[in-house]
Scaffold this motif. Structure first.
Motif, short mmCIF file in Angstrom:
data_model
loop_
_atom_site.label_atom_id
_atom_site.label_comp_id
_atom_site.label_asym_id
_atom_site.label_seq_id
_atom_site.Cartn_x
_atom_site.Cartn_y
_atom_site.Cartn_z
N ARG A 1 -1.74 6.51 -11.57
CA ARG A 1 -1.97 5.48 -11.74
C ARG A 1 -2.56 4.94 -10.14
O ARG A 1 -1.64 4.23 -9.54
CB ARG A 1 -1.12 4.35 -12.44
CG ARG A 1 -1.30 3.07 -12.10
CD ARG A 1 -0.17 2.10 -12.87
NE ARG A 1 1.04 2.36 -12.31
CZ ARG A 1 1.82 1.57 -11.08
NH1 ARG A 1 0.24 0.53 -10.50
NH2 ARG A 1 2.85 2.19 -10.39
N PRO A 2 -3.92 4.65 -10.20
CA PRO A 2 -4.08 4.72 -8.42
C PRO A 2 -3.47 3.00 -8.43
O PRO A 2 -3.56 2.13 -9.20
CB PRO A 2 -5.61 4.49 -9.16
CG PRO A 2 -6.01 5.45 -9.83
CD PRO A 2 -5.06 5.41 -10.58
N CYS B 1 -5.05 3.73 -1.23
CA CYS B 1 -3.16 3.76 -0.26
C CYS B 1 -3.65 5.52 0.07
O CYS B 1 -4.03 6.04 -0.32
CB CYS B 1 -2.26 3.28 -0.66
SG CYS B 1 -1.66 4.22 -2.48
N ILE B 2 -2.74 6.19 1.52
CA ILE B 2 -2.35 6.78 1.66
C ILE B 2 -2.00 7.65 0.80
O ILE B 2 -2.92 8.82 1.23
CB ILE B 2 -1.73 7.08 2.56
CG1 ILE B 2 -1.73 5.93 4.00
CG2 ILE B 2 -1.09 8.09 3.26
CD1 ILE B 2 -2.50 6.45 4.89
N TYR C 1 0.81 -1.18 0.21
CA TYR C 1 0.82 -0.10 0.21
C TYR C 1 1.06 1.28 0.07
O TYR C 1 0.48 2.27 0.76
CB TYR C 1 -1.06 -0.13 1.02
CG TYR C 1 -2.21 -1.18 0.86
CD1 TYR C 1 -3.09 -0.98 0.05
CD2 TYR C 1 -1.84 -2.90 1.94
CE1 TYR C 1 -3.33 -2.26 -0.32
CE2 TYR C 1 -2.33 -3.26 1.78
CZ TYR C 1 -3.63 -3.64 0.70
OH TYR C 1 -4.57 -4.45 0.62
N GLY C 2 1.76 1.27 -0.18
CA GLY C 2 2.76 1.97 -0.19
C GLY C 2 3.17 2.95 1.06
O GLY C 2 3.45 2.17 2.17
N ARG D 1 -5.79 8.88 -1.56
CA ARG D 1 -6.07 9.46 -0.41
C ARG D 1 -5.93 10.87 -0.61
O ARG D 1 -6.91 11.40 -0.69
CB ARG D 1 -6.17 8.54 0.97
CG ARG D 1 -7.52 7.97 1.05
CD ARG D 1 -7.04 7.07 2.39
NE ARG D 1 -7.44 7.44 3.57
CZ ARG D 1 -7.08 6.61 4.50
NH1 ARG D 1 -6.61 5.57 4.37
NH2 ARG D 1 -6.83 7.01 5.49
N ILE D 2 -4.98 10.83 -0.23
CA ILE D 2 -4.49 12.63 -0.36
C ILE D 2 -4.85 13.12 -1.29
O ILE D 2 -5.61 13.87 -1.54
CB ILE D 2 -3.00 12.66 -0.02
CG1 ILE D 2 -2.63 12.73 1.09
CG2 ILE D 2 -2.67 13.77 -0.46
CD1 ILE D 2 -0.76 12.03 1.90
N ILE D 3 -4.34 12.85 -2.92
CA ILE D 3 -4.79 12.93 -3.79
C ILE D 3 -6.45 13.00 -4.66
O ILE D 3 -6.48 14.30 -4.64
CB ILE D 3 -4.03 12.36 -5.15
CG1 ILE D 3 -2.47 12.16 -5.09
CG2 ILE D 3 -4.70 12.17 -6.16
CD1 ILE D 3 -2.10 11.16 -5.96
N GLN D 4 -7.32 11.93 -3.62
CA GLN D 4 -8.46 12.14 -3.47
C GLN D 4 -8.93 12.69 -2.94
O GLN D 4 -10.39 13.44 -4.06
CB GLN D 4 -9.07 10.50 -3.77
CG GLN D 4 -8.55 9.50 -5.07
CD GLN D 4 -9.29 8.38 -4.47
OE1 GLN D 4 -10.91 8.52 -4.47
NE2 GLN D 4 -8.18 6.95 -5.07
N GLN D 5 -8.27 13.52 -1.85
CA GLN D 5 -9.58 13.73 -0.96
C GLN D 5 -8.78 15.82 -1.63
O GLN D 5 -9.89 16.71 -1.13
CB GLN D 5 -8.44 14.16 0.29
CG GLN D 5 -8.85 14.82 1.36
CD GLN D 5 -10.17 14.86 2.07
OE1 GLN D 5 -11.36 15.68 2.31
NE2 GLN D 5 -10.52 14.13 2.87
N SER D 6 -7.41 15.78 -2.09
CA SER D 6 -7.08 17.10 -3.30
C SER D 6 -8.87 16.82 -4.15
O SER D 6 -9.26 18.54 -4.29
CB SER D 6 -6.71 17.64 -2.65
OG SER D 6 -5.28 16.44 -3.70
N PHE D 7 -8.77 16.19 -5.16
CA PHE D 7 -9.80 16.75 -5.79
C PHE D 7 -11.26 16.37 -4.91
O PHE D 7 -11.84 17.50 -6.33
CB PHE D 7 -9.92 15.37 -6.19
CG PHE D 7 -9.59 15.07 -8.01
CD1 PHE D 7 -7.13 15.09 -7.73
CD2 PHE D 7 -9.26 15.37 -8.88
CE1 PHE D 7 -6.87 14.38 -8.93
CE2 PHE D 7 -8.39 15.54 -10.38
CZ PHE D 7 -7.07 15.02 -10.28
N LYS D 8 -11.48 16.12 -3.83
CA LYS D 8 -12.84 16.35 -3.36
C LYS D 8 -13.15 17.52 -3.27
O LYS D 8 -14.48 17.91 -3.47
CB LYS D 8 -12.82 15.08 -2.54
CG LYS D 8 -14.11 14.96 -1.57
CD LYS D 8 -14.09 14.53 -0.82
CE LYS D 8 -15.42 14.79 -0.03
NZ LYS D 8 -15.55 15.05 1.25
N GLN D 9 -11.55 18.35 -2.24
CA GLN D 9 -12.12 19.97 -1.53
C GLN D 9 -12.37 20.58 -3.34
O GLN D 9 -12.75 21.55 -2.83
CB GLN D 9 -10.78 19.63 -0.99
CG GLN D 9 -11.13 19.36 0.16
CD GLN D 9 -9.61 19.79 1.39
OE1 GLN D 9 -9.10 20.14 0.75
NE2 GLN D 9 -9.42 18.56 2.32
#
Length: 454
Positions: A45-46, A68-69, A18-19, A72-80
DNA sequence: ATCGGACTGAC
RNA sequence: CUUGUCAGUCCGAU
């Protein structure tokens, strides 16, 4: 900026597959983190996801992907970035996965439609495997229509979607709202938002004028993929059932489950929503919404309670007693909103009474609580005996609690709670300097009054 | 006022 | 046993 907002808990020990772990990331400097993310985004590449299984109503399990973490950071920033854009355009009665909205708000919406608008026919629609059957190209188009027209962003999202074949990432809840928002708007446009030629001064006048037309009266309430349409009579309900089925098929490429979707007359039968049962019972010359706890849920609660009691019997520590208390308070807190809580919880307490007494008499004292903690006083009267284990009082399921309806509020804030006009609401918010947590509190009161959320 | 731990529910 | 989003509640610490 805020990778700390991502919860990591003890799960930080998942190296290798999971990196990076959250600890690794905290060690990185800000610059290193930024370059790492930039590298990832160049050819996004997720990575692998861990899966959690969640149990559905019918006992089936469905996977929920946890990336993986770093992802999650990347997706979280997209979400925001995406969330505020999408949020502003969503339908008011969509309650799932949205900030400041909850299951309770959705239930309050349904109840007020039954009580105030006397809509007693409900169309329950169940979409077959919604999350698995989302059409990706369509979703990208829908995002474009909502104003997200950056091609790089859309490309990244489409890659994320591909990687999440049988699970969801952080932003698929948001994306599910994007998909079904079209349905919301389509339904609402046929009654709620339908423009009349004449402008009306009051909403009541407009409503009366609409009723004279031959439009189908209806309101939609949705929580993620779980939604209901409330109607006045069986004919319109049936019409809606077929129209919605066709709309989903043609426009969103989604099938509905014919076994689970149906029309229910709430005067005769009960419907279910978000763990509650709903029916419209007689009260004098009116009918009002009566809500209770779903039966399979009740059984689960009983089983869980027994497990907790056994654990308490095995090791009567104060920690376990407090654990038991948080379990009871958690349940109370959720199902408090049912109109029949008292009946439901008294029965639960009755069913568990002997079990509880037998298991706890050996490990605790059965007595009148002396000097109980404030939360105990708040919820339970002192006239009853309870157990005392390791100096703490376990709470029982089924306390008959009086409702705290009396609050002292600022005059203007009170106005705000009952205000229905959008412009005056905005004015008041600016004038009073209302912040997010304040809006939350106000929405709680508005929920109780059956009004729309701010 | 902040920040942690626990629990509940919906998906 | 492990764990995502949203919402709520309880407890604790400064």
């Amino acid at each position: 900026m805020s990778y700390r907002t991502i919860k990591s808990n003890k799960g930080s020990k998942t190296p290798g597959t999971y990196g990076k772990t959250i600890n690794d990331i905290e060690k990185l400097s800000e610059l290193e983190l930024v370059t790492e993310i930039q590298n990832k985004l160049k050819n996004y590449r997720p990575q692998k996801v861990r899966r959690k299984l969640i149990e559905k109503d019918n006992g089936k399990l469905r996977p929920l992907g946890i990336p993986c973490i770093l992802d999650r950071i990347i997706q979280q920033s997209f979400k925001q970035v995406l969330e505020p854009i999408v949020e502003a355009q969503l339908y008011n009665h969509s309650y799932g996965f949205r900030p400041l909205r909850s299951t309770h708000h959705a239930m309050a919406g349904v109840q007020s439609l039954i009580n105030k608008a006397s809509l007693h026919y409900v169309v329950d629609i169940d979409i077959k495997g919604f999350f698995d059957n989302i059409n990706h190209t369509l979703l990208i188009k829908q995002l474009w229509n909502l104003g997200i027209q950056d091609k790089k962003v859309l490309a990244c999202i489409s890659k994320m979607l591909k990687a999440e074949i049988d699970g969801e990432g952080l932003l698929s809840p948001l994306l599910s709202n994007v998909v079904l928002n079209d349905l919301d708007q389509w339904v609402a446009n046929q009654w709620e938002f339908f423009p009349l030629n004449k402008p009306f001064k009051s909403r009541v006048g407009e409503l009366l004028a609409k009723k004279r037309t031959n439009l189908k009266e209806d309101y939609l309430v949705r929580y993620a993929d779980d939604f209901k349409i409330l109607c006045r009579d069986w004919r319109t309900a049936q019409k809606w059932y077929h129209d919605v089925r066709q709309y989903l098929k043609e426009h969103l490429k989604l099938e509905i489950s014919l076994e689970k979707s149906r029309i229910i007359n709430l005067r005769k039968h009960q419907s279910e929503f978000l763990g509650f049962t709903i029916r419209a019972n007689k009260k004098r010359n009116k009918r009002v919404a009566h809500t209770g706890i779903k039966t399979n849920k009740k059984q689960k609660i009983k089983a869980e309670a027994k497990k907790h009691i056994l654990k308490l019997n095995a090791s009567p520590s104060s920690q376990n007693a407090l654990l038991f208390n948080s379990f009871v308070l958690g349940i109370h807190n959720y199902f408090n909103r049912a109109t029949h809580v008292n009946i439901e919880f008294s029965r639960l307490a009755y069913d568990l009474r002997t079990f509880m007494y037998n298991r706890l008499k050996s490990v605790g004292k059965y007595e009148h609580p002396s000097n109980p903690p404030p939360t105990y006083k708040k919820f339970y009267s002192l006239g009853f005996k309870t157990f005392k284990i390791a100096n703490v009082y376990p709470k029982h399921l089924g306390g008959n609690d009086k409702f705290n309806n009396l609050r002292i509020l600022h005059k203007e804030v009170h106005k705000l709670i009952h205000q229905t006009d959008k412009q005056t609401i905005d004015k008041l918010i600016n004038k009073l300097g209302i912040t997010m947590p304040m809006v939350k509190k106000i929405n709680i009161y508005r929920e109780q009054c059956g009004l729309e959320l701010i």
